[in-house]
Design a protein around this motif. Structure first.
Motif, PDB file in Angstrom:
ATOM      1  N   ASN A 240       0.842  -1.193   0.000  1.00  0.00           N
ATOM      2  CA  ASN A 240       0.000   0.000   0.000  1.00  0.00           C
ATOM      3  C   ASN A 240       0.873   1.237   0.000  1.00  0.00           C
ATOM      4  O   ASN A 240       1.950   1.257   0.605  1.00  0.00           O
ATOM      5  CB  ASN A 240      -0.908   0.002   1.230  1.00  0.00           C
ATOM      6  CG  ASN A 240      -1.878  -1.162   1.194  1.00  0.00           C
ATOM      7  OD1 ASN A 240      -2.524  -1.415   0.182  1.00  0.00           O
ATOM      8  ND2 ASN A 240      -1.966  -1.893   2.295  1.00  0.00           N
ATOM      9  N   SER A 242       0.563   5.419   0.734  1.00  0.00           N
ATOM     10  CA  SER A 242      -0.306   6.505   1.194  1.00  0.00           C
ATOM     11  C   SER A 242      -0.052   7.747   0.352  1.00  0.00           C
ATOM     12  O   SER A 242       1.074   8.011  -0.076  1.00  0.00           O
ATOM     13  CB  SER A 242      -0.063   6.811   2.674  1.00  0.00           C
ATOM     14  OG  SER A 242       1.211   7.396   2.832  1.00  0.00           O
ATOM     15  N   THR A 337      -8.010   2.999  -2.985  1.00  0.00           N
ATOM     16  CA  THR A 337      -9.038   2.246  -2.250  1.00  0.00           C
ATOM     17  C   THR A 337      -9.629   2.999  -1.058  1.00  0.00           C
ATOM     18  O   THR A 337     -10.710   2.658  -0.605  1.00  0.00           O
ATOM     19  CB  THR A 337      -8.469   0.908  -1.735  1.00  0.00           C
ATOM     20  OG1 THR A 337      -7.247   1.176  -1.053  1.00  0.00           O
ATOM     21  CG2 THR A 337      -8.214  -0.068  -2.866  1.00  0.00           C
ATOM     22  N   VAL A 355      -5.330   6.048   0.186  1.00  0.00           N
ATOM     23  CA  VAL A 355      -4.480   4.850   0.163  1.00  0.00           C
ATOM     24  C   VAL A 355      -4.603   4.206  -1.211  1.00  0.00           C
ATOM     25  O   VAL A 355      -5.703   4.093  -1.758  1.00  0.00           O
ATOM     26  CB  VAL A 355      -4.888   3.843   1.264  1.00  0.00           C
ATOM     27  CG1 VAL A 355      -4.073   2.557   1.143  1.00  0.00           C
ATOM     28  CG2 VAL A 355      -4.695   4.450   2.650  1.00  0.00           C
ATOM     29  N   LEU A 356      -3.467   3.822  -1.739  1.00  0.00           N
ATOM     30  CA  LEU A 356      -3.423   3.113  -3.016  1.00  0.00           C
ATOM     31  C   LEU A 356      -3.008   1.673  -2.738  1.00  0.00           C
ATOM     32  O   LEU A 356      -2.016   1.444  -2.042  1.00  0.00           O
ATOM     33  CB  LEU A 356      -2.375   3.724  -3.949  1.00  0.00           C
ATOM     34  CG  LEU A 356      -2.360   5.243  -4.098  1.00  0.00           C
ATOM     35  CD1 LEU A 356      -1.133   5.663  -4.911  1.00  0.00           C
ATOM     36  CD2 LEU A 356      -3.644   5.717  -4.767  1.00  0.00           C
ATOM     37  N   ASN A 357      -3.746   0.732  -3.271  1.00  0.00           N
ATOM     38  CA  ASN A 357      -3.308  -0.664  -3.186  1.00  0.00           C
ATOM     39  C   ASN A 357      -2.567  -0.991  -4.470  1.00  0.00           C
ATOM     40  O   ASN A 357      -3.107  -0.884  -5.569  1.00  0.00           O
ATOM     41  CB  ASN A 357      -4.498  -1.599  -2.973  1.00  0.00           C
ATOM     42  CG  ASN A 357      -4.047  -3.024  -2.721  1.00  0.00           C
ATOM     43  OD1 ASN A 357      -4.126  -3.879  -3.602  1.00  0.00           O
ATOM     44  ND2 ASN A 357      -3.540  -3.279  -1.541  1.00  0.00           N
ATOM     45  N   ARG A 359      -0.102  -3.570  -6.787  1.00  0.00           N
ATOM     46  CA  ARG A 359       0.302  -4.959  -7.055  1.00  0.00           C
ATOM     47  C   ARG A 359       1.414  -4.939  -8.091  1.00  0.00           C
ATOM     48  O   ARG A 359       1.174  -4.642  -9.268  1.00  0.00           O
ATOM     49  CB  ARG A 359      -0.887  -5.762  -7.582  1.00  0.00           C
ATOM     50  CG  ARG A 359      -2.104  -5.734  -6.686  1.00  0.00           C
ATOM     51  CD  ARG A 359      -1.883  -6.541  -5.427  1.00  0.00           C
ATOM     52  NE  ARG A 359      -2.915  -6.308  -4.446  1.00  0.00           N
ATOM     53  CZ  ARG A 359      -3.486  -7.274  -3.726  1.00  0.00           C
ATOM     54  NH1 ARG A 359      -3.122  -8.529  -3.892  1.00  0.00           N
ATOM     55  NH2 ARG A 359      -4.379  -6.976  -2.826  1.00  0.00           N
ATOM     56  N   ALA A 390       4.914  -4.133   3.523  1.00  0.00           N
ATOM     57  CA  ALA A 390       4.817  -4.426   2.093  1.00  0.00           C
ATOM     58  C   ALA A 390       5.180  -5.894   1.855  1.00  0.00           C
ATOM     59  O   ALA A 390       6.016  -6.455   2.560  1.00  0.00           O
ATOM     60  CB  ALA A 390       5.773  -3.516   1.326  1.00  0.00           C
TER      61      ALA A 390
END
Ligand SMILES: [Zn+2]
Length: 487
Positions: A240, A242, A337, A355-357, A359, A390
């Protein structure tokens, strides 16, 4: 395998299973390519699958919603089944109320962890919104050919199937060529203080293995027929980031250009519409190559040119739009998200957060992505930061091992010659932890499921098709016995 050994195995089987076919039947069908004709090395698995279904129903009834998990209750239930079979299980305590359970079938007095096979599945489940369920999600309800309930697929079906394959070895009194370890874990869904990471740190000597079977793969059912099997050998790395915008707070009647809500919204808009560059890993290339042989003509046309200099870029765009999973298999993804700002309608806050998820593809680094996002946002009022915990990038499992080729051959045979493809999962599993400890971990959920069945995992009305479960128990048992019985 020599006839002598074969007949020895068969006589073991006959002793434990009256449903096993006669020796004469077996003699007419000698094993091909090292894979037995029906039945498996430990006999007919239909009875075993029925027992495993009962275990699964009981496991679904034990509410292991994480948090808090309470996996100890499920661990004790599993231990009781193992004990009845004359196996000595061990509860591995993690935190109060949370335990894993492990058991081992030995091949020799001195274990060789590099050869051992670990069968791993998790006991915890995600929560439910009871108002969206037509049955009790912890009732173990069987209806319309399905077992309904939270965890019926993810991942208690694997716990029960692993248990069945493990117990089949014990009942068969077979001679093992490697230790086989059964492990049911806790805290997979939250990856917190009772997770496999902690379990490995505390109890590695009890789990150490060279090979593992875990969740993460899939048997894809389309229009009632198995289309292909995906064996997970790699996974994306979750983390994630921020996004914090700082500015000038004050009375909302006199807004300024330094309102952090506006800066944050602009940044999130840019990030949300950003598409990271394509990076085709060797596993994803192999996967798309295999898919090209079974998809419709239009899709196959694009899959075939995905890596070509002239049409590749266009093909990547078409395929990304066609299927969000394919999109995510080709590039790093970023999904905003969470948003957080303000306490009152008439007050401009001095800070706003998102917040960014993220991948990442294995092999990509977050620093490169952060750099790209910072350039894109291009706003000194906005700061991006990687949040703690992470995920760690793990090496792929090899698709050159004897075990991988056994898995592919056995799956192909079980499902009438369908392609078996190496698979990069976009979601994270415990296999990354195992791969970081040099385990060749393969994700195989051996139950054929349609896209609709699959989509209920973590959602409402999760339910497992029971015919697929029975076949999956057979498949898993074949793989495990073929790999671990001395021929
Ligand atoms: Zn799971």
């Amino acid at each position: 395998m020599s006839w002598k050994r074969w007949s020895f195995l068969i006589s073991c089987v006959v002793a434990i299973c009256c449903a096993a076919p006669s020796r004469a039947q077996i003699r007419q069908n000698p094993p091909a390519m090292g894979i037995p004709e029906s039945p498996s090395l430990v006999g007919d698995t239909a009875g075993l699958a029925r027992e495993a279904q009962d275990w699964l129903v009981e496991l679904v009834k034990i509410n292991t919603t994480n948090p808090p998990g309470n996996e100890q209750q499920a661990a004790k239930y599993i231990a009781s089944i193992l004990t009845k079979e004359g196996i000595t299980p061990e509860l591995l305590d993690l935190t109060p109320g949370r335990s894993a359970v492990v058991a081992r079938l030995r091949s020799s007095a001195v274990p060789d962890p590099s050869k051992a096979l670990l069968l791993v599945a998790h006991m915890d489940v995600v929560g439910v919104d009871r108002s969206k369920w037509s049955v009790d999600p912890f009732g173990g309800v069987i209806k319309d050919g399905y077992l309904w309930g939270r965890g019926s697929i993810d991942d208690k079906s694997m716990v029960a199937a692993n248990l069945a394959a493990f117990i089949a070895l014990k009942r068969g009194s077979v001679h093992l060529n490697r230790d086989v370890i059964f492990l049911a874990t806790a805290d997979e869904e939250q990856f917190g203080e009772a997770s496999l990471k902690i379990l490995i740190a505390k109890y590695w000597d009890k789990l150490a293995a060279g090979f593992a079977i875990n969740e993460g793969g899939k048997v894809v059912l389309k229009n009632g027929k198995v289309q292909y099997v995906g064996v997970q050998v790699a996974e994306k790395v979750a983390m994630n980031i921020s996004v914090t915008a700082k500015g000038k707070g004050g009375h909302a009647s006199m807004p300024s250009k330094e309102n952090p809500v506006v800066h944050l919204a602009a940044a999130v808009d840019k990030i949300g519409n950003y598409t990271a560059p394509v990076h085709l890993t060797s596993i994803v290339r192999r996967y798309f190559e295999g898919l090209a042989g079974i998809e419709d003509d239009e899709t196959a046309k694009w899959l075939r040119v995905i890596d070509t200099p002239d049409r590749g870029e266009h093909a990547q765009r078409v395929l990304s739009d066609m299927n969000p999973m394919w999109n995510s298999m080709m590039r790093d993804t970023i999904a905003p998200t969470m948003l957080q700002a303000g306490v009152r309608a008439n007050v401009i806050p001095s800070e706003a957060k998102a917040v960014l998820n993220v991948r990442l593809l294995p092999g990509d680094t977050v620093d490169v992505l952060l750099n790209d996002l910072n350039k894109l946002v291009n706003d000194p009022a906005v700061k991006l930061e990687v949040l703690p915990d992470a995920g760690l990038a793990a090496p792929n499992s090899s698709i050159e091992t004897e075990f991988y080729s056994l898995i592919t051959k056995t799956c192909a045979k079980e499902f009438g010659g369908v392609p078996v493809l190496p698979f990069l999962s976009t979601g994270a599993t415990d296999s990354a932890q195992l791969r970081l400890h040099n385990v060749q971990a393969y994700g195989l959920r051996p139950f054929a499921m349609s896209e609709q069945d699959d989509a209920r995992v973590h959602g409402d009305e999760e339910r497992l098709p029971l015919a697929s479960f029975a076949k999956g128990v057979d498949l898993l048992t074949r793989i495990v016995t073929e790999f671990s019985i001395t021929h």
